[in-house]
Design an enzyme around this catalytic site. Sequence first.
Site: not given
Ligand code: PMP
Length: 404
Positions: A143, A215, A239
């Site tokens: 991420w 994030d 989550k």
């Molecule tokens: N950052 C993290 C730490 C994530 O776990 C995720 C999704 N699993 C995201 C960003 C991306 O999130 P989204 O699908 O809401 O765009």
Amino acid sequence: MSASTTSLLLGNQTHLPSLKSQSLLRLTKPLSIRCAASSTPTERVINFAAGPAALPENVLLKAQSDLYNWRGSGMSVMEMSHRGKEFLSIIQKAESDLRRLLHIPPDYSVLFLQGGATTQFAALPLNLCNPEDPVDYLVTGSWGDKAFKEAQKYCNPKVVWSGKAEKYTKVPSFDGFEQNPHAKYLHLCANETIHGVEFKDYPVPKNPNGVLIADMSSNFCSKPVDVSKFGVIYAGAQKNVGPSGVTIVIIRKDLIGNAQDVTPVMLDYKIHDENSSLYNTPPCFGIYMCGLVFDDLLAQGGLKEVERKNQRKAKILYDAIDESRGFFRCPVEKSVRSLMNVPFTLEKAELEGEFIKEAAKEKMVQLKGHRSVGGMRASIYNAMPLAGVEKLVAFMKEFQARHA
Ligand code: PMP
């Protein structure tokens, strides 16, 4: 509405041949699902999904009871005007409860946005930087890497530390990377959902005018956080705090108002801040669900208590892995193991499919690791009860006894 059953027409999604070649939305054979209105929590699975993830049962039951007619308004929350007094009371309470939970200082704005955390990967540089501005990224997993790559389109980011060579099993020591003294911000992913690596403390930006950005999608509201250490905290809701479709941004107010000219209106923090997240139609039902979760977290005693429960759950799972004499393994360095996402593998990798299948028979689902890393992953967010983790641990021991 009949109290007995409601029929829903849904496509049968269980046997899609190849997700690459088939449109996910080409759902042919209709399947009638009968939802008993009297369904009880005991009928539910133990859901270890990484997100969208399990929500607290009492929150779901509350939403169920509110669904048809919210507090005598004669409407569901899904049917309300986002500018009506009913919805305004919902979003304002959600914000004030979140402020209480995280002790958010008054000089920070709370925004309820859309587009997922992924949209913030672009919104951050667009709002905080000019195209030539340098910014620093710590990359402790997939991420953080995605956030860095998106920023490359809008400013001048540099990876100042990457855990890739060690398969994303570590975070850097704070003197282990060189920050640009002019970086507008230092970005990190507080908890890498796929790799199970979590910052337990946070570095300070070297630039006295720079800010730390995190994030927190997968550990948001899982423990207390000192918001004042950050310029921006952002998180997708799906989550720990609600359904997908809501993204929460907590931003220091003086960082708002400097967006690049090309910034789309929907990505401009100033627009959303000035309009209290109601510039356009927000994800009303999702925000309502987040509000129910915040209320529940406060009722549990707040984030210190939530953290205590999360530590207990994570400990029994990591102990089971570590005490299995190598039968189960977790690759992540012990000091930075995530309280939320526990990746593990089997020494006999050929048994992993069987492990996942047998666990599912015991109603423990979504234990397959992310497709990019394989193995298993148990996501044990706030809503995972201790009993769910205990059941998994008992199953692991029993599986080991049969296969060691
Ligand atoms: N950052 C993290 C730490 C994530 O776990 C995720 C999704 N699993 C995201 C960003 C991306 O999130 P989204 O699908 O809401 O765009």
